[in-house]
Design a protein around this motif. Structure first.
Motif, mmCIF file in Angstrom:
data_model
loop_
_atom_site.group_PDB
_atom_site.id
_atom_site.type_symbol
_atom_site.label_atom_id
_atom_site.label_comp_id
_atom_site.label_asym_id
_atom_site.label_seq_id
_atom_site.Cartn_x
_atom_site.Cartn_y
_atom_site.Cartn_z
ATOM 1 N N LYS A 73 -2.726 -26.837 20.876
ATOM 2 C CA LYS A 73 -2.573 -28.171 20.269
ATOM 3 C C LYS A 73 -3.685 -29.132 20.691
ATOM 4 N N ASN A 74 -4.176 -28.962 21.939
ATOM 5 C CA ASN A 74 -5.199 -29.908 22.416
ATOM 6 C C ASN A 74 -6.596 -29.615 21.861
ATOM 7 N N GLU A 75 -6.714 -28.670 20.931
ATOM 8 C CA GLU A 75 -8.005 -28.336 20.326
ATOM 9 C C GLU A 75 -8.193 -28.985 18.961
ATOM 10 N N SER A 76 -7.372 -29.933 18.630
ATOM 11 C CA SER A 76 -7.490 -30.572 17.334
ATOM 12 C C SER A 76 -7.352 -32.080 17.475
ATOM 13 N N PRO A 77 -7.757 -32.827 16.492
ATOM 14 C CA PRO A 77 -8.383 -32.382 15.250
ATOM 15 C C PRO A 77 -9.863 -32.070 15.475
ATOM 16 N N GLN A 78 -10.419 -31.270 14.585
ATOM 17 C CA GLN A 78 -11.860 -31.042 14.643
ATOM 18 C C GLN A 78 -12.573 -32.346 14.307
ATOM 19 N N HIS A 79 -13.664 -32.606 15.025
ATOM 20 C CA HIS A 79 -14.420 -33.831 14.757
ATOM 21 C C HIS A 79 -15.868 -33.652 15.210
ATOM 22 N N GLN A 80 -16.751 -34.416 14.583
ATOM 23 C CA GLN A 80 -18.173 -34.400 14.914
ATOM 24 C C GLN A 80 -18.381 -35.153 16.225
ATOM 25 N N VAL A 81 -19.195 -34.592 17.095
ATOM 26 C CA VAL A 81 -19.555 -35.237 18.354
ATOM 27 C C VAL A 81 -21.076 -35.288 18.425
ATOM 28 N N PHE B 38 -22.515 -31.707 17.007
ATOM 29 C CA PHE B 38 -21.795 -30.448 16.823
ATOM 30 C C PHE B 38 -20.340 -30.739 16.467
ATOM 31 N N LEU B 39 -19.663 -29.719 15.970
ATOM 32 C CA LEU B 39 -18.261 -29.841 15.594
ATOM 33 C C LEU B 39 -17.412 -29.410 16.778
ATOM 34 N N MET B 40 -16.583 -30.315 17.293
ATOM 35 C CA MET B 40 -15.732 -30.020 18.434
ATOM 36 C C MET B 40 -14.304 -29.785 17.955
ATOM 37 N N GLY B 41 -13.648 -28.815 18.574
ATOM 38 C CA GLY B 41 -12.273 -28.491 18.216
ATOM 39 C C GLY B 41 -12.221 -27.189 17.441
ATOM 40 N N SER B 42 -11.011 -26.678 17.277
ATOM 41 C CA SER B 42 -10.865 -25.409 16.561
ATOM 42 C C SER B 42 -10.157 -25.646 15.236
#
Length: 97
Positions: free
Chosen positions: A49-57, A36-40
């Protein structure tokens, strides 16, 4: 406003009972692994700020208890672990068939 979509699917679950003692067992249910894609996204409103960068998990499959664990269950597991350490099995993985 964000539209919430709920999708329900009827499926079968894989499960087993982990026997802890004669009267105590844990019903374990398989949670399938997946990615899934984590982050906003950077343009999301009220983003932190702690919601980035978006990344695949990727999460591997695992079993989880179907019900909350009671204090009695924890006590039994701890006693079993203590017996295993005394007998020299603390680093041995026990597989029940």
């Amino acid at each position: 406003m964000v539209k919430l979509v709920i999708r329900k699917e009827q499926r079968q679950a894989q499960y087993y009972t982990e026997v802890l003692s004669e009267n105590v067992g844990l019903e374990m249910t398989l949670i399938p692994g997946g990615t899934f894609l984590m982050g906003s996204p950077e343009d999301e409103l009220e983003r932190r700020k702690n919601e980035s960068p978006q990344h695949q998990v990727t999460v591997p499959s695992f079993f989880i208890g179907r019900y909350p664990i009671t204090q009695m269950t924890i006590t039994i597991v701890m006693k079993m672990h203590q017996r295993m350490v005394v007998l020299g099995y603390q680093n041995t993985k026990i597989i029940q068939k």
